[in-house]
Design a protein around this motif. Sequence first.
Motif, mmCIF file in Angstrom:
data_model
loop_
_atom_site.group_PDB
_atom_site.id
_atom_site.type_symbol
_atom_site.label_atom_id
_atom_site.label_comp_id
_atom_site.label_asym_id
_atom_site.label_seq_id
_atom_site.Cartn_x
_atom_site.Cartn_y
_atom_site.Cartn_z
ATOM 1 N N GLY A 101 -26.060 -114.514 69.307
ATOM 2 C CA GLY A 101 -26.392 -115.892 69.648
ATOM 3 C C GLY A 101 -25.864 -116.299 71.008
ATOM 4 N N TYR A 102 -26.585 -117.218 71.634
ATOM 5 C CA TYR A 102 -26.180 -117.770 72.933
ATOM 6 C C TYR A 102 -25.692 -119.192 72.686
ATOM 7 N N ARG A 103 -24.422 -119.441 73.007
ATOM 8 C CA ARG A 103 -23.879 -120.792 72.869
ATOM 9 C C ARG A 103 -24.075 -121.524 74.169
ATOM 10 N N LEU A 104 -24.742 -122.678 74.094
ATOM 11 C CA LEU A 104 -25.028 -123.446 75.302
ATOM 12 C C LEU A 104 -24.067 -124.621 75.403
ATOM 13 N N GLY A 109 -22.893 -130.683 68.370
ATOM 14 C CA GLY A 109 -24.009 -131.129 69.196
ATOM 15 C C GLY A 109 -24.382 -130.194 70.336
ATOM 16 N N GLN A 110 -23.795 -128.991 70.356
ATOM 17 C CA GLN A 110 -24.093 -128.021 71.414
ATOM 18 C C GLN A 110 -24.987 -126.927 70.837
ATOM 19 N N PRO A 111 -26.186 -126.767 71.393
ATOM 20 C CA PRO A 111 -27.152 -125.830 70.787
ATOM 21 C C PRO A 111 -26.720 -124.365 70.867
ATOM 22 N N ILE A 112 -27.187 -123.594 69.904
ATOM 23 C CA ILE A 112 -27.018 -122.142 69.905
ATOM 24 C C ILE A 112 -28.424 -121.551 69.783
ATOM 25 N N ILE A 113 -28.790 -120.658 70.711
ATOM 26 C CA ILE A 113 -30.074 -119.936 70.549
ATOM 27 C C ILE A 113 -29.748 -118.589 69.946
ATOM 28 N N LEU A 114 -30.371 -118.259 68.848
ATOM 29 C CA LEU A 114 -30.077 -117.000 68.182
ATOM 30 C C LEU A 114 -30.741 -115.838 68.912
ATOM 31 N N GLY A 115 -30.005 -114.729 69.015
ATOM 32 C CA GLY A 115 -30.505 -113.520 69.662
ATOM 33 C C GLY A 115 -31.056 -112.534 68.640
#
Lengths: 303, 210
Positions: free
Chosen positions: A202-205, A234-240
């Motif tokens: 995952g990418y933590r933004l 409230g900080q998005p995570i995009i899953l890898g």
Amino acid sequence: MIEVLKAGILACIQDGGRPGYRSQGVPASGAMDMLALQVANLLLKKPPLSPALEITFGQTQLRFQQSGWVALTGADLGASFNGEPITPGWRFKVEPGQILHFRQPKRGFRAYLALAGELVVPHVLGSASTDLGSGFNAPLATGDELDWRPAGDFAGPLLVRTPGTGRLRVLPGSEYDSFDKLAHGLFWHSDWTIGSLSNRMGYRLSGPKLNRLVGDELPSHGVLPGTVQVPGNGQPIILGMDAQATGGYPKLGMVIAADLWQLGQLGPGRHIGFIPATAAEARLAWQQQLDYLAHLEAFIAEH
Amino acid sequence: MILTWSALGDRALVLTLEEADPAAQRQLHWLARQLAQSPALSEAVPGMGNLTLVLNSPLADIPALAQQALALWDKRPEAAPAGQLHKIKVRYQGPDLHQVAEYSGLTEQAVVERHAKATYEVAFIGFMPGFAYLTGMDKRLAMPRRAEPRVQVPAGAVAIAGQQTGLYPRQSPGGWQIIGYADTPLFDINQSPPALLQPGDQIQFEVSRD
């Protein structure tokens, strides 16, 4: 054989992954930049999802012990071959004793090295992909020897350029409407920063805080690579690609399939932005990607 | 029991039960098994009161697939059968057994008896390969996760977190309260399916003194 003189930050084998086992708790895995993997294999006239080396960030050094053809795509990791700089997009011939050396990223984050012939690697549930979280296969370590059995000869070096923008098109996720209007605006218009704890899972933004209208927790549900989820901070995570099979955070959005590969070329510290997509745009973009790969395959067949 | 659907991007769709209960969860597993044959789907992933259908291609007609799934749902058996029953031996000697007893106000012996008395059902599998989320635990045994997760929980650990209990298929970090250990292999890549416990299966723990 290929000798791993220096393993680097994270070099591992990846292929099309092992989809189909999520109900068993198994992540899909596979190349983070699936487009670059396919192009690398196509350059060598191999099935596009064959196993190849995924080299993350750089610092990797490989010595070839046989002659044979290889293809390098994806990020420009400051690679040099036999002392000469080499940009990504090429297929070329290697000779015994020659060294491929990746230094650090000039553009992008992950490079793919495909090998003509057979790369003999262990398969787990039908895939050679390394999945660190599940303990399936291990990343390359300094001193490893890769069992490569070269085959095939080609007309000559060939260069194929691959695209990339850093802006990902996203469809609304199942819980999109549970976020407030301000959160919607902030999500689409902010320049998000990819955090240092990001990895294949995952990418933590980091950026402005996204608030939900309702705070209730969700029951666990299936998630996919490209799912944009938002935990309580409230900080998005995009899953890898190594995303776990199920999760419980609300799904704000989903990166469209045709843009998912771009995530693989963004690393910690880089910025990322999102563009709202429609279902029709997503389908068109996927069809265009299929067409691109089909044309490329036809072109390479004649060269 | 009402089932609604929503698209999950261009690669999946999610079926959600309006109200989840164990009987409806079994029906979801029935639906997942029916849909597993569909050539348009790569997989059907059960969650807690929901089912995610992952498509083979982003070009698939999502609304048509959703309608197909909902039509099948209308034909679901009134009482869908449970899956296979597994009996798993547990050495109730976990490092957190004492804390669970203290938190519940029961003796350690009573915690073990209550934990081994229930019949559990696999609601879904997630978190790691072969990790089954079990329903059916005695409410008295519910306990929050550890404030500080362990860096390494050994394979086979039987643990409690909130209303849930489960077994760790492999060594991993984890914050669940460990009450015991089982030797049964829970995930084997050479088996088909690789996970021992499948969605809808039932589990009984047996107290082992070895």
